[in-house]
Design an enzyme around this catalytic site. Sequence first.
Site, PDB file in Angstrom:
ATOM      1  CG  ASP A 167     -25.254 -10.072 -28.915  1.00  0.00           C
ATOM      2  OD1 ASP A 167     -24.366 -10.682 -29.524  1.00  0.00           O
ATOM      3  OD2 ASP A 167     -26.250 -10.628 -28.429  1.00  0.00           O
ATOM      4  CG  ASP A 168     -23.563 -10.862 -32.959  1.00  0.00           C
ATOM      5  OD1 ASP A 168     -22.938 -11.444 -32.055  1.00  0.00           O
ATOM      6  OD2 ASP A 168     -24.428 -11.420 -33.652  1.00  0.00           O
ATOM      7  CB  CYS A 224     -23.782 -15.161 -27.388  1.00  0.00           C
ATOM      8  SG  CYS A 224     -24.246 -14.250 -28.872  1.00  0.00           S
ATOM      9  CE  LYS A 233     -27.446 -12.997 -26.488  1.00  0.00           C
ATOM     10  NZ  LYS A 233     -26.983 -12.907 -27.877  1.00  0.00           N
ATOM     11  CG  HIS A 267     -27.226 -16.588 -24.939  1.00  0.00           C
ATOM     12  ND1 HIS A 267     -26.681 -16.286 -26.167  1.00  0.00           N
ATOM     13  CD2 HIS A 267     -27.794 -17.815 -25.075  1.00  0.00           C
ATOM     14  CE1 HIS A 267     -26.912 -17.273 -27.011  1.00  0.00           C
ATOM     15  NE2 HIS A 267     -27.585 -18.225 -26.359  1.00  0.00           N
ATOM     16  CG  HIS A 302     -27.696 -11.138 -31.965  1.00  0.00           C
ATOM     17  ND1 HIS A 302     -28.705 -11.776 -32.650  1.00  0.00           N
ATOM     18  CD2 HIS A 302     -26.795 -12.098 -31.641  1.00  0.00           C
ATOM     19  CE1 HIS A 302     -28.431 -13.065 -32.741  1.00  0.00           C
ATOM     20  NE2 HIS A 302     -27.271 -13.295 -32.147  1.00  0.00           N
ATOM     21  CG  ASP A 341     -21.149 -10.711 -27.852  1.00  0.00           C
ATOM     22  OD1 ASP A 341     -20.926 -10.082 -28.909  1.00  0.00           O
ATOM     23  OD2 ASP A 341     -22.095 -11.516 -27.728  1.00  0.00           O
ATOM     24  CG  ASN A 342     -19.691 -12.535 -30.773  1.00  0.00           C
ATOM     25  OD1 ASN A 342     -20.464 -13.045 -29.963  1.00  0.00           O
ATOM     26  ND2 ASN A 342     -20.122 -11.872 -31.827  1.00  0.00           N
ATOM     27  CE  LYS A 390     -22.754 -14.684 -33.453  1.00  0.00           C
ATOM     28  NZ  LYS A 390     -24.160 -14.243 -33.338  1.00  0.00           N
TER      29      LYS A 390
END
Length: 570
Positions: free
Chosen positions: A57-58, A95, A149, A151, A241, A299-300, A317
Amino acid sequence: MAFYALSGFSLASLLSFGYLSWDWMKPGLVGDSPGEVSDKAQFGNFRPPHIIFILTDDQGYHDVGYHGSDIQTPTLDRLAAEGVKLENYYVQPICTPSRSQLLTGRYQIHTGLQHSIIRPRQPNCLPLDQVTLPQKLQEAGYATHMVGKWHLGFYKKECLPTRRGFDSFLGSLTGNVDYYTYDNCDGPGVCGFDLHEGENVAWDKSGKYSTLLYTQRVNKILASHNPKDPIFLYIAFQAVHTPLQSPKEYIYPYRSMKNVARRKYAAMVTCMDEAVKNITWALKKYGYYENSVIIFSSDNGGQPFSGGSNWPLRGRKGTYWEGGIRAIGFVHSPLIKRKRKISKALIHITDWYPTLAYLSGANVTQADRLDGYNVWHTISEGKLSPRKEILHSIDPLYNHAPFGSLAKGFNIWNTAVQASIRVGDWKLLTGDPGYSDWIPPQTQINFPGSWWNLERLSNTMKKSVWLFNITADPFERYDMSDKRPDVVKKLLLRLVNYNKTAIPVRFPAEDPRANPELNGGAWGPWLTDEEDWGAETEFDKTKTKKKKCKICKLRSFFRKLNTRIMSNRI
């Protein structure tokens, strides 16, 4: 660097000629059949492989050792070097969109999730009429497990991971929880606990660092499962994240970093890298590894002001510049035919659905309406990618660019609308693509205002159309929109064609009944089927007012309470 970009431009332009000579308006180009799929008979004696999908994540493009980072990632470096590095691989800039496209194989315009993320108090989730990737793999005989996660919405039980194809789930439903306490606040006074095991709140696991907790769960699953039976593990780490938290022992190697945020972030990345090492070790220990496919993806893009880095890519992001959507990605597997390679084939996160369905022997047909393509032969054998274009975005609700108009889009497309598309070598952006700077590593240090030491374009906000030859200019430094209006027009027509297939945006108003204080102190489902608001869109507000009249007083109460809290803090 300028010489490199310009010298490569002529060759890349010739390569693009084939794409620009297509009949762009030919019916059926949008929604063409996805890449090759197959049933189990095609494999002969081949056993369906174990599939391990690791999503971080991130994690920024620059935040892995093999991209020249100052962060230590020895496990990721080794796995990528022994497998296939995906260096033309794209995800979404935030996300929920990336996760929805992974699990459905469909663009956001085809699921109604094209705007923003799913907020904790929104009665919204991944559309229930979508057959998810784990559901498809279950049909093929796979055991399916998720840790990490989610989301993707949870306003009613039908939205939970265990109702969307996973045999088990341990993780968080919202998007931003404390790594130790698992508390999450969605605004002042709206806080709750968010760690769930199956469909129950996992109060007893509070206090355990999430990266380590999730790794322990994966180990336990592998130890108890029979490796002769295929398994799908979706490991969606909360790392890296915010909030920036990690065990102290991972911070020590980065003690010389002056940037505190970067120091903490680096520790989190290295902790996650060690978790991947432990998962790989467990795959070998329990007899899965030789028949496994390990996929790693962010994811990004990273958030530079929270320690991440996408250098040398532009943006961050939340943007549709390369720094927001070009991801770290690789595949590691003993089943790959041509290992130790770098693939520059165009690949998108929607492609994992048909690719993994192909490997599993699952039945995928036109009825699944996938936007992804099977890219296994591209990854394993180095064949050309069946993908020639990517719809990055069409978001009609995002803030319209003040300088955009239908006239500036040749009366083809309203350039005030946020949209982005990649076709061959060419990438087009319209509307407001997001924060547009290039941010070198370690630019923001510890005193106010210092992070402005970065490259900037002063005229970016006065534009509403950009065109780049990404092959020749991967850092998006040379806007070609004025020099190649012919290309701009053709890509705008592609946006128009895609937009014809879009469904209404699903972005309902927040529901005060979701407040954890009304649900035992934890985030979780709060509506029943009879109270389902999931079909409500941004364009249903007049109907919504009538439906919600019974809770108007409650909504007003929470608004006043939040206002008082904010006033006291200020």
